[in-house]
Design a protein around this motif. Structure first.
Motif, PDB file in Angstrom:
ATOM      1  N   ILE A  84      -1.102  30.338 -22.557  1.00  0.00           N
ATOM      2  CA  ILE A  84      -1.638  28.919 -22.222  1.00  0.00           C
ATOM      3  C   ILE A  84      -1.458  28.907 -20.803  1.00  0.00           C
ATOM      4  O   ILE A  84      -0.489  29.323 -20.097  1.00  0.00           O
ATOM      5  N   ASP A  85      -2.574  28.640 -20.024  1.00  0.00           N
ATOM      6  CA  ASP A  85      -2.664  28.605 -18.437  1.00  0.00           C
ATOM      7  C   ASP A  85      -1.893  27.423 -18.070  1.00  0.00           C
ATOM      8  O   ASP A  85      -2.419  26.254 -18.583  1.00  0.00           O
ATOM      9  N   THR A  86      -1.207  27.480 -17.296  1.00  0.00           N
ATOM     10  CA  THR A  86      -0.619  26.069 -16.463  1.00  0.00           C
ATOM     11  C   THR A  86       0.064  26.395 -15.138  1.00  0.00           C
ATOM     12  O   THR A  86       0.622  27.545 -15.010  1.00  0.00           O
ATOM     13  N   LYS A  87       0.246  25.680 -14.313  1.00  0.00           N
ATOM     14  CA  LYS A  87       0.728  25.778 -12.984  1.00  0.00           C
ATOM     15  C   LYS A  87       2.465  24.896 -12.974  1.00  0.00           C
ATOM     16  O   LYS A  87       2.901  25.219 -12.086  1.00  0.00           O
ATOM     17  N   ALA A  88       2.657  24.371 -14.036  1.00  0.00           N
ATOM     18  CA  ALA A  88       3.977  23.752 -14.056  1.00  0.00           C
ATOM     19  C   ALA A  88       4.722  23.836 -15.366  1.00  0.00           C
ATOM     20  O   ALA A  88       3.990  23.612 -16.487  1.00  0.00           O
ATOM     21  N   VAL A  89       5.717  24.368 -15.382  1.00  0.00           N
ATOM     22  CA  VAL A  89       6.499  24.488 -16.656  1.00  0.00           C
ATOM     23  C   VAL A  89       7.751  23.799 -16.491  1.00  0.00           C
ATOM     24  O   VAL A  89       8.314  24.045 -15.534  1.00  0.00           O
ATOM     25  N   VAL A  90       8.039  22.853 -17.561  1.00  0.00           N
ATOM     26  CA  VAL A  90       9.400  22.288 -17.302  1.00  0.00           C
ATOM     27  C   VAL A  90      10.276  22.662 -18.711  1.00  0.00           C
ATOM     28  O   VAL A  90       9.934  22.573 -19.608  1.00  0.00           O
ATOM     29  N   LEU A  91      11.434  23.069 -18.339  1.00  0.00           N
ATOM     30  CA  LEU A  91      12.409  23.454 -19.398  1.00  0.00           C
ATOM     31  C   LEU A  91      13.373  22.644 -19.529  1.00  0.00           C
ATOM     32  O   LEU A  91      14.113  21.938 -18.678  1.00  0.00           O
ATOM     33  N   ALA A  92      13.337  21.981 -21.063  1.00  0.00           N
ATOM     34  CA  ALA A  92      13.937  20.967 -21.263  1.00  0.00           C
ATOM     35  C   ALA A  92      14.529  21.209 -22.955  1.00  0.00           C
ATOM     36  O   ALA A  92      14.522  20.349 -23.666  1.00  0.00           O
ATOM     37  N   THR A  93      15.235  22.575 -23.019  1.00  0.00           N
ATOM     38  CA  THR A  93      15.655  22.753 -24.294  1.00  0.00           C
ATOM     39  C   THR A  93      17.148  22.563 -24.762  1.00  0.00           C
ATOM     40  O   THR A  93      17.689  22.990 -25.513  1.00  0.00           O
ATOM     41  N   GLY A  94      17.836  21.714 -23.792  1.00  0.00           N
ATOM     42  CA  GLY A  94      19.142  21.221 -24.206  1.00  0.00           C
ATOM     43  C   GLY A  94      20.452  21.996 -24.196  1.00  0.00           C
ATOM     44  O   GLY A  94      21.336  21.871 -24.903  1.00  0.00           O
ATOM     45  N   GLY A  95      20.223  23.269 -23.459  1.00  0.00           N
ATOM     46  CA  GLY A  95      21.460  23.931 -23.106  1.00  0.00           C
ATOM     47  C   GLY A  95      21.837  25.002 -24.256  1.00  0.00           C
ATOM     48  O   GLY A  95      20.763  25.373 -24.887  1.00  0.00           O
ATOM     49  N   TYR A  96      22.723  25.502 -24.252  1.00  0.00           N
ATOM     50  CA  TYR A  96      23.328  26.699 -25.140  1.00  0.00           C
ATOM     51  C   TYR A  96      24.360  26.627 -25.912  1.00  0.00           C
ATOM     52  O   TYR A  96      25.015  27.404 -26.216  1.00  0.00           O
ATOM     53  N   LEU A  97      24.927  25.401 -26.515  1.00  0.00           N
ATOM     54  CA  LEU A  97      26.219  25.301 -27.110  1.00  0.00           C
ATOM     55  C   LEU A  97      26.009  25.809 -28.402  1.00  0.00           C
ATOM     56  O   LEU A  97      27.003  26.397 -29.076  1.00  0.00           O
ATOM     57  N   ASN A  98      24.841  26.017 -29.017  1.00  0.00           N
ATOM     58  CA  ASN A  98      24.857  27.024 -30.414  1.00  0.00           C
ATOM     59  C   ASN A  98      24.614  28.475 -30.095  1.00  0.00           C
ATOM     60  O   ASN A  98      24.300  28.922 -31.127  1.00  0.00           O
ATOM     61  N   ASN A  99      24.663  28.723 -28.939  1.00  0.00           N
ATOM     62  CA  ASN A  99      24.431  30.294 -28.683  1.00  0.00           C
ATOM     63  C   ASN A  99      26.152  30.918 -28.709  1.00  0.00           C
ATOM     64  O   ASN A  99      26.588  30.792 -27.587  1.00  0.00           O
ATOM     65  N   LYS A 100      26.842  31.549 -29.691  1.00  0.00           N
ATOM     66  CA  LYS A 100      27.979  32.130 -29.473  1.00  0.00           C
ATOM     67  C   LYS A 100      28.154  33.095 -28.709  1.00  0.00           C
ATOM     68  O   LYS A 100      29.218  33.288 -27.940  1.00  0.00           O
ATOM     69  N   GLU A 101      27.077  33.970 -28.608  1.00  0.00           N
ATOM     70  CA  GLU A 101      27.243  34.997 -27.436  1.00  0.00           C
ATOM     71  C   GLU A 101      27.391  34.353 -26.037  1.00  0.00           C
ATOM     72  O   GLU A 101      28.240  34.954 -25.332  1.00  0.00           O
ATOM     73  N   LEU A 102      26.552  33.432 -25.732  1.00  0.00           N
ATOM     74  CA  LEU A 102      26.720  32.954 -24.268  1.00  0.00           C
ATOM     75  C   LEU A 102      28.011  31.945 -24.334  1.00  0.00           C
ATOM     76  O   LEU A 102      28.579  32.134 -23.132  1.00  0.00           O
TER      77      LEU A 102
END
Length: 482
Positions: A181-199
């Motif tokens: 998908i072509d776009t010139k603006a991406v907004v990251l709003a994925t809520g963090g990493y609390l459920n990633n045990k490795e991080l």
């Protein structure tokens, strides 16, 4: 995938920040695509209880005397000046307007309240964040033309030869088909990493076994990984919104106990806490600041609340020892406490141990110093003075009448904050300190700019307020620069 080949804005994550951005961007006549990896939208934003503001119309009704300067100074002091002063200043300045903006487009408030020993800044939503997202922001964004797809993941952010965002690659998680998908603006709003045990294990100081996520269980750091792969700085990792003790049961999702009366009693009543040796280690009134309580609990290898039958009877039949702000209790007692305890025993829940004596309880759990600790604690309680840690006599409740219970506690957490460095316009910053043109972050993915090593519940609702503020503001920034 029934979506267009090009959009003005692609928003990664369909939670509170994502839909605040989607509503505002579509309202500003931008073409918008929201990409959510789960089967449904909302995420952990559904559990938001209230949002921070200073100078709101609700605070004015209650004559709340709190200035913007006071808030800025306290938050910077609380973070030991690791927070970004300018981002805080602009957020505070916009906060009252955000409360009105949400109200004007349909959100409803119960009132504005304090939390524990904090200030009266917590604007409580009717129906929680779930209502704000699903009854207001999401349907209105769709009415304005925003496209929303679920069960779909953004797998890569494409950059052009100059390092500017040029598009994204998305994957349908059911069919495994991909699309650019072509776009010139991406907004990251994925809520963090609390459920990633490795991080959690590798990038924080938290014990991943003790940490209990109480969220939608989908916040695995997807947005952070996308940004890092695009050259972003890894910044301000290592802070979670802790909220004190939480019944330790890894066999069930953490949210199961969010409104449990037994959970509230074990954590929020300032009862006796001991560690893996059976030793007391802190003034249990620390629960009045739930983030500090979480820090205190993490200093120990294991933690147990020790309680006797008289205390259970008192909480169940008479009244609370103290009001509980973290859980939504409006009653003055816990009328289902005995029932919950019996069910936990019947189910052989891993967090509860019962014994007829303190000696037996100590032997069952290997708490070598427990008998000595309880003897000393009871003496101080009966004398009306905590000579160890100075807990108020009102909360020095003796542990004398069996049967006795030990309730194993982990440390509850709602979200992580940080992972990316951003500026006041929510641009993501690369490893050389430069803006990655077209890449933005909002909500928990960007909230590391607000904190030091501990979330500040002294001003309750700051993270939730920032989620909505950053979502709206980033859309305005993109629209203004288009």
């Amino acid at each position: 995938m029934k979506i267009k080949n090009s959009y003005d804005v692609v928003i990664v994550g369909g939670g509170a920040a994502g839909f605040a951005a989607a509503y505002e961007a579509s309202h500003r006549n931008l073409s918008v695509l929201v990409v959510e990896k789960s089967k449904k939208t909302g995420g952990s934003g559904e559990y938001i209880e209230g949002a921070f503001a200073v100078g709101s119309y609700l605070q004015k009704k209650h004559n709340v005397q709190l200035t913007k300067e006071d808030v800025l100074h306290e938050e910077l002091e609380y973070s030991h000046y690791r927070a970004d002063t300018q981002i805080w200043k602009e957020y505070i300045d916009a906060s009252a307007g955000m409360i009105k903006w949400l109200h004007d487009i349909g959100a409803e408030y119960l009132d504005v309240e304090p939390l524990g020993s904090g200030y009266r800044t917590w604007h409580l939503f009717k129906g929680l964040g779930k209502s704000v997202i699903h009854d207001v922001l999401e349907p209105k964004a769709k009415e304005q033309g925003a496209d929303v797809i679920t069960s779909t993941s953004v797998t890569k952010i494409n950059l052009d030869d100059q390092g500017n965002v040029s598009g994204v690659i998305v994957e349908d998680l059911n069919t495994r088909t991909t699309k650019t998908i072509d776009t010139k603006a991406v907004v990251l709003a994925t809520g963090g990493y609390l459920n990633n045990k490795e991080l959690i294990k590798n990038d924080t100081h938290y014990d991943e076994d003790q940490l209990i996520p109480v969220n939608a269980e989908v916040n695995t750091g997807d947005g952070l990984q996308l940004a890092w792969n695009a050259g972003a700085q890894k910044y301000a990792m290592g802070t979670a919104m802790l909220f004190g003790g939480y019944l330790k049961d890894h066999t069930k999702p953490g949210y199961v106990y969010r409104y449990s009366e037994l959970n509230g009693a074990a954590d929020q009543q300032s009862l006796l806490w001991v560690n893996e040796n059976g030793d007391r280690f802190v003034n249990e009134e620390v629960v009045d600041n739930f983030a500090l309580a979480g820090n205190a609990l993490f200093t120990q290898g294991k933690v147990f609340t020790i309680v006797d039958q008289s205390t259970i009877d008192h909480l169940n039949d008479e009244k609370l020892y103290k009001a509980m702000g973290t859980w939504d209790y409006h009653d003055t007692k816990l009328p289902h406490l005995k029932e919950e305890i019996q069910k936990a025993l019947d189910d052989k829940a891993p967090y509860i141990t019962k014994a007829n004596s303190i000696k037996e309880l100590a032997e069952k759990l290997g708490l070598s110093d427990l008998e000595q600790t309880v003897t000393k604690y009871n003496q101080m309680a009966n004398d009306g003075k905590d000579t160890e840690f100075g807990k108020k006599s009102d909360f020095m409740v003796p542990v004398e009448n069996g049967p006795f219970y030990a309730l194993a506690l982990g440390i509850g957490a709602f979200c992580t904050m940080g992972g990316l460095k951003t500026n006041t316009e929510h641009n993501v910053i690369d490893k050389n300190g430069k803006v990655i043109s077209g890449l933005y972050a909002a909500g928990n993915d960007a909230a590391g700019m607000l904190i030091g090593d501990t979330y500040g519940p002294n001003m309750p609702g700051t993270e939730a307020g920032f989620v909505f503020y950053s979502g709206k503001h980033v859309a305005d920034v993109i629209a203004d620069n288009k």
